[in-house]
Motif scaffolding. Structure first.
Motif, short mmCIF file in Angstrom:
data_model
loop_
_atom_site.label_atom_id
_atom_site.label_comp_id
_atom_site.label_asym_id
_atom_site.label_seq_id
_atom_site.Cartn_x
_atom_site.Cartn_y
_atom_site.Cartn_z
N ALA A 1 0.83 -1.21 0.00
CA ALA A 1 0.00 0.00 0.00
C ALA A 1 0.87 1.26 0.00
O ALA A 1 1.81 1.36 0.79
N PRO A 2 0.57 2.25 -0.85
CA PRO A 2 1.34 3.50 -0.85
C PRO A 2 1.09 4.32 0.42
O PRO A 2 -0.06 4.45 0.86
N ALA A 3 2.17 4.82 0.98
CA ALA A 3 2.09 5.68 2.16
C ALA A 3 2.32 7.13 1.76
O ALA A 3 2.90 7.40 0.70
N VAL A 4 1.88 8.05 2.60
CA VAL A 4 2.15 9.48 2.40
C VAL A 4 3.07 9.92 3.54
O VAL A 4 2.72 9.79 4.71
N ILE A 5 4.25 10.42 3.18
CA ILE A 5 5.28 10.84 4.14
C ILE A 5 5.64 12.28 3.81
O ILE A 5 5.65 12.68 2.64
N TYR A 6 5.94 13.05 4.84
CA TYR A 6 6.20 14.49 4.63
C TYR A 6 7.40 14.73 3.73
O TYR A 6 7.32 15.41 2.71
N ASN A 7 8.57 14.21 4.10
CA ASN A 7 9.76 14.31 3.25
C ASN A 7 10.75 13.24 3.67
O ASN A 7 10.46 12.41 4.55
N GLU A 8 11.93 13.24 3.05
CA GLU A 8 12.90 12.19 3.32
C GLU A 8 13.47 12.24 4.74
O GLU A 8 14.04 11.26 5.21
N LYS A 9 13.32 13.37 5.43
CA LYS A 9 13.79 13.47 6.82
C LYS A 9 12.77 12.93 7.82
O LYS A 9 13.11 12.68 8.97
N ASP A 10 11.53 12.80 7.40
CA ASP A 10 10.44 12.45 8.30
C ASP A 10 10.52 10.97 8.68
O ASP A 10 10.38 10.09 7.82
N ARG A 11 10.71 10.69 9.97
CA ARG A 11 10.83 9.30 10.45
C ARG A 11 9.56 8.85 11.19
O ARG A 11 9.51 7.73 11.70
N HIS B 1 6.47 8.03 10.27
CA HIS B 1 5.76 6.88 9.71
C HIS B 1 6.50 5.59 10.02
O HIS B 1 5.89 4.58 10.42
N TYR B 2 7.81 5.61 9.88
CA TYR B 2 8.61 4.42 10.14
C TYR B 2 8.56 4.04 11.62
O TYR B 2 8.48 2.86 11.98
N ARG B 3 8.61 5.05 12.49
CA ARG B 3 8.53 4.77 13.93
C ARG B 3 7.17 4.16 14.28
O ARG B 3 7.07 3.26 15.12
N PHE B 4 6.12 4.67 13.65
CA PHE B 4 4.78 4.13 13.90
C PHE B 4 4.72 2.64 13.53
O PHE B 4 4.22 1.82 14.32
N LEU B 5 5.23 2.29 12.37
CA LEU B 5 5.20 0.88 11.94
C LEU B 5 6.01 0.00 12.88
O LEU B 5 5.60 -1.11 13.21
N GLU B 6 7.16 0.52 13.32
CA GLU B 6 8.02 -0.27 14.21
C GLU B 6 7.41 -0.43 15.60
O GLU B 6 7.36 -1.53 16.15
N GLU B 7 6.93 0.68 16.18
CA GLU B 7 6.44 0.65 17.56
C GLU B 7 5.06 0.02 17.69
O GLU B 7 4.77 -0.67 18.68
#
Length: 296
Positions: free
Chosen positions: A189-199, A201-207
């Protein structure tokens, strides 16, 4: 002794992002700005600006900018204490801020102070994990950041946490997540992320889901307004501040894909360690506002 006329030229070039803009701010020619910075570099025997687009301060330039900001603030405080006339000028407040805070609460917090004290806001927008760099480089007097540890010569005050919700349009959720946020679906599924510095979304998936792989399609949408618009349009799913997405959730225009997960982002106000004047007033204003907004 440092010539603060030369230092001001350096500060304007870095704050305005170019020699021409700095020249207009100081009512000088671009050549005069260049000469002042060259004179300062000659005096110190070190380059102070990397002449790119935009110009960036060197390590020595960063130290001088930090010093200049503190001296400028102390001078402003002195003017207030001995009632020196401001000659009709407004006092600029350079501040580093993340766009989500800017879009949801920051203006409400500082507007009364700016109006009552003739402050003009000079906001530099960056990711909340990165704004402290602006403070370190001497480009701002204070910043909102997710980092808790203050820089040397600075103080940090906890403001509170802003909750983020993982949301999608109903049609997107039905197509990509009919069985919920499962690992197999997230990989596609495509995600929407603010920019390449934004972590975030990744923290949400991990935590929240224990997902550590980052190999999934994603959009970069570096605008708070357009970010939510992209999700509402069905381009993808993403993490949005609770205050911003609440109307869409209430109207069923968006679905919370993980209602039990609030995903808080903790915010701190970092500032140069000066205890009087504008920084003191601004810090008190932000902390008092945060108590009401975030329940600090």
């Amino acid at each position: 002794m440092l010539d603060y006329k030369l230092l001001r030229a350096l500060a304007m070039v870095c704050q305005e992002g170019g020699f021409d803009k700095a020249a207009k701010r100081l009512h000088l020619t671009q050549s005069a700005i260049s000469q002042r910075i060259r004179q300062l570099e000659d005096q110190l025997g070190s380059p102070l600006i990397i002449r790119g687009n935009p110009p960036q301060p060197t390590a020595m330039g960063q130290r001088l900018l930090a010093h200049y900001q503190q001296v400028a603030q102390l001078e402003s405080d002195l003017r207030g204490e001995i009632s020196l006339p401001r000659q009709g000028e407004f006092l600029p407040l350079p501040i580093g801020i993340n766009e989500d805070s800017l879009a949801t609460w920051f203006i409400d917090a500082v507007a009364p102070l700016a109006l009552s004290r003739n402050f003009t806001l000079r906001l530099s927008v960056d990711d909340q994990d990165e704004t402290h760099r602006l403070l370190r480089d001497g480009l701002v007097l204070g910043c909102v950041s997710t980092r808790s540890e203050p820089l040397q010569g600075c103080s940090a005050v906890y403001l509170g946490s802003m909750d983020y919700r993982c949301v999608a349009s109903p049609a997107f959720a039905a197509e990509w997540f009919p069985d919920g946020l499962r690992s197999e679906a997230i990989a596609k599924a495509p995600a929407v992320i603010y920019n390449e510095k934004d972590r975030l979304h990744y923290r949400f998936l991990e935590e929240q889901l224990g997902i550590t792989h980052h190999d999934f399609p994603h959009h970069y949408i570096p605008s708070t307004h357009a970010f939510l618009g992209a999700i509402a349009a069905g381009l993808g799913y993403g993490l949005v501040p609770q205050p911003q997405v609440a109307p869409l959730l209430a109207g069923a225009a968006a679905l919370d894909l993980r209602p039990e997960a609030k995903s808080p982002v903790h915010l701190y106000w970092h500032h140069w360690d000066l205890k009087t004047g504008a920084i003191k007033e601004l810090t008190e204003t932000l902390v008092n506002f945060a108590r009401g907004r975030f329940g600090k």
